[in-house]
Design a protein around this motif. Structure first.
Motif, PDB file in Angstrom:
ATOM      1  N   GLY A  86      16.860  37.008 -15.081  1.00  0.00           N
ATOM      2  CA  GLY A  86      15.591  36.741 -15.736  1.00  0.00           C
ATOM      3  C   GLY A  86      15.361  37.530 -17.006  1.00  0.00           C
ATOM      4  O   GLY A  86      14.968  36.966 -18.036  1.00  0.00           O
ATOM      5  N   TYR A 184      13.111  32.980 -16.029  1.00  0.00           N
ATOM      6  CA  TYR A 184      12.767  33.470 -14.688  1.00  0.00           C
ATOM      7  C   TYR A 184      12.808  32.352 -13.648  1.00  0.00           C
ATOM      8  O   TYR A 184      12.983  32.617 -12.460  1.00  0.00           O
ATOM      9  CB  TYR A 184      11.393  34.146 -14.716  1.00  0.00           C
ATOM     10  CG  TYR A 184      11.398  35.412 -15.530  1.00  0.00           C
ATOM     11  CD1 TYR A 184      11.973  36.579 -15.037  1.00  0.00           C
ATOM     12  CD2 TYR A 184      10.864  35.447 -16.818  1.00  0.00           C
ATOM     13  CE1 TYR A 184      12.009  37.747 -15.791  1.00  0.00           C
ATOM     14  CE2 TYR A 184      10.896  36.605 -17.586  1.00  0.00           C
ATOM     15  CZ  TYR A 184      11.473  37.744 -17.071  1.00  0.00           C
ATOM     16  OH  TYR A 184      11.512  38.890 -17.826  1.00  0.00           O
ATOM     17  N   ASP A 187      16.321  32.237 -12.578  1.00  0.00           N
ATOM     18  CA  ASP A 187      16.708  33.427 -11.821  1.00  0.00           C
ATOM     19  C   ASP A 187      16.003  33.508 -10.470  1.00  0.00           C
ATOM     20  O   ASP A 187      16.610  33.885  -9.461  1.00  0.00           O
ATOM     21  CB  ASP A 187      16.388  34.667 -12.647  1.00  0.00           C
ATOM     22  CG  ASP A 187      16.843  35.947 -11.980  1.00  0.00           C
ATOM     23  OD1 ASP A 187      17.876  35.922 -11.278  1.00  0.00           O
ATOM     24  OD2 ASP A 187      16.166  36.981 -12.144  1.00  0.00           O
ATOM     25  N   MET A 188      14.703  33.131 -10.420  1.00  0.00           N
ATOM     26  CA  MET A 188      13.896  33.364  -9.215  1.00  0.00           C
ATOM     27  C   MET A 188      13.329  32.100  -8.571  1.00  0.00           C
ATOM     28  O   MET A 188      12.658  32.183  -7.551  1.00  0.00           O
ATOM     29  CB  MET A 188      12.728  34.293  -9.551  1.00  0.00           C
ATOM     30  CG  MET A 188      13.120  35.610 -10.153  1.00  0.00           C
ATOM     31  SD  MET A 188      11.670  36.607 -10.580  1.00  0.00           S
ATOM     32  CE  MET A 188      12.435  38.007 -11.385  1.00  0.00           C
ATOM     33  N   LYS A 191       9.136  31.578  -7.608  1.00  0.00           N
ATOM     34  CA  LYS A 191       8.479  32.780  -8.129  1.00  0.00           C
ATOM     35  C   LYS A 191       8.577  32.827  -9.652  1.00  0.00           C
ATOM     36  O   LYS A 191       7.645  33.264 -10.341  1.00  0.00           O
ATOM     37  CB  LYS A 191       9.115  34.025  -7.530  1.00  0.00           C
ATOM     38  CG  LYS A 191       8.425  35.324  -7.923  1.00  0.00           C
ATOM     39  CD  LYS A 191       9.084  36.522  -7.272  1.00  0.00           C
ATOM     40  CE  LYS A 191       8.395  37.833  -7.693  1.00  0.00           C
ATOM     41  NZ  LYS A 191       9.055  39.013  -7.061  1.00  0.00           N
ATOM     42  N   GLY A 192       9.688  32.364 -10.178  1.00  0.00           N
ATOM     43  CA  GLY A 192       9.876  32.331 -11.623  1.00  0.00           C
ATOM     44  C   GLY A 192       8.924  31.371 -12.310  1.00  0.00           C
ATOM     45  O   GLY A 192       8.513  31.601 -13.448  1.00  0.00           O
TER      46      GLY A 192
END
Length: 228
Positions: A86, A184, A187-188, A191-192
């Motif tokens: 992220g 993000y 990456d997540m 949640k990103g």
């Protein structure tokens, strides 16, 4: 003499149309190639196989992606987070997207606007200039920050107007900070998405204040907007 002038004008106009057509064709070809042959796995392979130059290679790919394929940027913004994480992906997105957008503005100002002025009638271009003045940097910022908007496409259009390059700097930098947060998501995941959403909201508020202040100050100066 009039006939010679008409012939010269027609040749210049035809050359301008061909040049513009070649650039549009290049954009279409790039869009097809990227959509069919470039995804996050391929990009990850390029990074890993390039060794120490992997980040540089990815950066250049993303700059080209942003410049020539304005409709497909979201995928590579997310891929940056998938490949680099992220935080690093955010920095990569910010730098590459900013460079890509400034390249668009430079190319349109340097070559695109003169080409269009040779192709379009003066009355049409005058109305176009008036329209782009109304769109302005504030609208450009909002379009950059909000998701699912034709942001890069609008950059091409607004840059073809009379607004000076300096007035693009803040909208591009602040808007790109919002767009860069897509890393993000890569990456997540879910949640990103929340992080990207909050980043966009924060940058929208900050951007409206900062760019609004810039425009207010410039509007009070006794200088034509076309020269700013």
């Amino acid at each position: 003499m009039n006939i010679i002038n008409i012939i010269i004008y027609d040749r210049v106009k035809l050359k301008s149309i061909i040049t513009l057509g070649i650039y549009i064709a290049l954009m279409i070809i790039a869009a097809i190639v990227f959509s069919k042959y470039v995804d996050r796995e391929i990009l990850q392979t390029v990074v890993k196989s390039s060794g120490n130059l992997g980040i540089v290679a990815y950066f250049l790919i993303e700059v080209i992606y942003v410049t020539l394929t304005p409709l497909f940027n979201t995928a590579i913004l997310i891929a940056s987070g998938y490949i680099f994480g992220g935080h690093v992906g955010f920095v990569m997105n910010f730098l590459a997207t900013s460079v890509g957008l400034f390249i668009i503005v430079f190319l349109v100002k340097k070559y695109g606007r003169p080409l269009l002025q040779r192709i379009l009638s003066p009355s049409f271009y005058s109305r176009f200039d008036q329209l782009t003045q109304k769109v302005g940097p504030i609208t450009l910022l909002i379009v950059y920050v909000l998701p699912f908007t034709p942001d890069d496409e609008l950059t091409y259009l607004v840059a073809a107007g009379p607004i000076g390059i300096k007035r693009f700097i803040l909208p591009i930098l602040l808007g790109t900070l919002a767009k860069a947060a897509y890393s993000y998501i890569g990456d997540m995941g879910t949640k990103g998405i929340a992080i990207a959403t909050y980043t966009r909201l924060i940058m929208l508020v900050i951007g409206l204040v900062v760019v609004g202040t810039q425009e207010y100050i410039l509007m009070r100066k006794p200088v034509s907007n076309a020269t700013i």
